[in-house]
Design an enzyme around this catalytic site. Structure first.
Site, PDB file in Angstrom:
ATOM      1  CG  HIS A 196      -1.732   1.205   1.436  1.00  0.00           C
ATOM      2  ND1 HIS A 196      -3.044   1.313   1.057  1.00  0.00           N
ATOM      3  CD2 HIS A 196      -1.414   2.393   1.989  1.00  0.00           C
ATOM      4  CE1 HIS A 196      -3.495   2.507   1.363  1.00  0.00           C
ATOM      5  NE2 HIS A 196      -2.523   3.196   1.938  1.00  0.00           N
ATOM      6  CD  GLU A 197       1.959   3.460   3.678  1.00  0.00           C
ATOM      7  OE1 GLU A 197       2.168   4.525   3.077  1.00  0.00           O
ATOM      8  OE2 GLU A 197       0.961   3.282   4.405  1.00  0.00           O
ATOM      9  CG  HIS A 200       0.228   6.183  -0.560  1.00  0.00           C
ATOM     10  ND1 HIS A 200      -0.894   6.714  -1.138  1.00  0.00           N
ATOM     11  CD2 HIS A 200      -0.168   5.678   0.627  1.00  0.00           C
ATOM     12  CE1 HIS A 200      -1.934   6.527  -0.329  1.00  0.00           C
ATOM     13  NE2 HIS A 200      -1.506   5.884   0.747  1.00  0.00           N
ATOM     14  CD  GLU A 273      -4.946   6.523   2.146  1.00  0.00           C
ATOM     15  OE1 GLU A 273      -4.667   5.326   2.356  1.00  0.00           O
ATOM     16  OE2 GLU A 273      -4.090   7.419   2.195  1.00  0.00           O
TER      17      GLU A 273
END
Lengths: 350, 185
Positions: A196-197, A200, A273
């Site tokens: 997930h990071e 980003h 997100e």
């Protein structure tokens, strides 16, 4: 394909990669992803999210542009002798262009200035591969899956469970996790969070949200200045009758525009997100890891001292979600965790 | 007449810029495919290096599993010695299966987790297995991007005239996606 010809390949030096037909390879990958997961689902999710973000940015620019137009219109009403409230205004167009231009310029300057401050603000310290071998390995795996350079790794020493990523450019990014996250998650779940990071970073979200924040701040600033100047000029000078409704519109606009801009900012943050969740599945091909991590993060009640309002949007779950009372859904930086889990489950997890 | 000339010049300039951008994009994805291909190689070599060390460390603890350990070493040696893809793909696939069995059996030996050396090597091998899978996935993603660019109109006109071609996918052998059978004795 000449690219891989006569280069050392996975099996040593030889002529070409194994021949394989595209459809077969695609289905093989889809199967590897897990039962029921179509390999292209996350691509569709990414596209939908990108589209939504473009719309939101367009709304912000329109908002800023109309603001500039109204200001120009007011200036023309004051200074131009042949003012016609219903004709297209040259001053107005100039105002709109100037406003959008300043917004773009300010964003570019911020991109160049870098992002060293953020990591310091969270109280994180850098960890080496010897300190945290599993974290480093998992991040290397995700760097390979995403094709990005490996970011700097930092750990925040708190029992709270959270993670963040920052960096205007992928080659200067940093990724941080809390001690509580390292202790509480399985390897697969940690991989989901790191995925997930890394998403980003891959989607340039720091840059994106900074640009949005600058636009929102600019709109707020100009709205403020407008109200003040309307107040003073209203006392000092008289205007033509045509300007009166214009002033009313401008006043209303200067009150509503900053609020609308802020709501758009939170909406963009929530879209990013969802996008990062979908991209994480693209990297890991394993929604269950991230789902498990989100469930544990939702259940965790450890308060997080290292976050503040300025950095809250960077984390994987909002650090204030349980401790700030009932924040309205429109003012949230993150979508509800339950919704995120539901969308991930739609990507094919059991 | 003058305006007409300017318009024609403008159109030519825009076309040239488009050709440049498309060409550079094709070069970028072509290099990405080549780089992804090398990355798989790096990870497979790492696996070949790790396995003998791990077997050396666990062989006393897992003394009842000599047969599995011997299979792992044999599969590793075959994979390391393989020449050409025709030999290497089945050899690496067999090695993945053997390592999977080794991991499954190691679950029965909690004392391995306490052994710092063994648990460190197990983690190294586990992450290398993951990196092999992810580098192959990234290679296939890069191939898809490359082929989409090379084949879609109008970029295919440029790709055709400069000799950019489609790249082959890395096929996952059918056996590799199946769960390895655990040999319980």
């Amino acid at each position: 394909m000449s690219a891989s010809g006569s280069q050392p390949g996975p099996w040593g030096a030889r002529d070409s990669p194994p021949a394989g037909s595209a459809p077969v390879a695609m289905t093989a990958r889809a199967k590897a992803a897990g039962p029921g997961l179509k390999a292209t689902d996350f691509l569709a999710a990414q596209r939908a999210n990108r589209r939504n973000t473009v719309w939101l940015i367009a709304i912000l620019l329109t908002l800023g542009g109309s603001f500039g137009y109204l200001l120009g219109l007011l200036a023309e009403a004051n200074f131009a002798p042949d003012f016609d409230a219903f004709a297209p205004s040259r001053f107005g167009v100039v105002g709109a262009v100037v406003f959008v231009g300043i917004g773009a310029a300010a964003s570019l300057v911020t991109f160049a200035a870098g992002d060293r401050v953020i990591v310091g603000m969270t109280g994180a310290r850098e960890v080496s591969a010897a300190d945290e071998p599993v974290l480093h390995n998992v991040v290397e795996e995700m760097a390979i899956a995403s094709g990005l350079p490996k970011p700097r790794l930092v750990v925040i020493d708190t029992p709270a469970m959270n993670a963040f990523a920052t960096g205007m450019r992928p080659d200067r990014a940093a990724l941080g996790v809390t001690r509580g996250l390292l202790d509480g998650l399985s390897r697969d779940e940690l991989q989901g969070v790191v995925g997930h990071e890394m998403s980003h970073i891959a989607n340039l979200d720091t840059r994106y949200l900074t640009a949005v924040a600058i636009l929102v701040g600019l709109i707020g600033l100009v709205a403020d200045a407008t109200r003040r100047s309307l107040f003073y000029s209203g006392r000092r000078q008289r205007r033509g009758r045509a300007a009166a409704p214009l002033i009313a519109i401008l006043l209303l606009f200067s009150i509503l525009a900053p609020i609308a801009a802020m709501l758009v900012r939170f909406a963009v943050s929530r879209q990013r997100e969802y996008l990062a969740d979908a991209t994480a599945v693209r990297f890991t091909r394993n929604p269950t890891g991230l789902i498990g991590a989100l469930q544990k993060l939702e259940a965790s009640v450890q308060p997080f001292a290292g976050a503040n309002r300025a950095t809250q949007h960077m984390f994987i779950v909002n650090p204030f979600r349980d401790f700030a009372g009932n924040v309205s859904a429109l003012m949230a930086t993150h979508p509800p965790i339950a919704n995120r889990i539901e969308r991930l489950q739609n990507l094919g997890a059991d | 007449m003058d305006t007409g000339l300017y318009i024609v010049l403008g159109i030519i300039a825009v076309l040239l810029l488009w050709v440049m951008a498309t060409y550079n994009g094709l070069v970028r994805v072509k290099n990405q495919v080549a780089n992804a291909w090398r990355q798989i190689d790096v990870q497979l070599k790492r696996r070949h290096d790790l396995i003998p060390n791990l077997v050396e460390v666990v062989k006393d603890t897992m003394s009842y599993e000599q047969e599995t350990l011997r299979q792992v070493i044999e599969a590793r040696n075959r994979a390391a010695a393989a020449a050409g893809p025709a030999e290497a793909i089945p050899a690496e696939t067999a090695l993945t299966g053997a390592v999977g069995r080794l991991f499954a059996l190691a679950e029965n030996y909690p004392q391995l987790k306490a052994n710092e050396n063994a648990s460190r090597l197990m983690e190294e091998l586990a992450t290398t297995e993951n990196k092999i899978a992810f580098s192959r996935q990234f290679y296939n993603d890069s191939v898809m991007e490359n082929n989409n660019r090379v084949e879609s109109f109008p970029a295919n006109l440029i790709a055709g005239s400069f000799g950019f071609g489609v790249a082959p996918y890395f096929e996952v052998p059918a056996g590799e996606t199946a769960t390895p059978k655990v040999d319980l004795r």
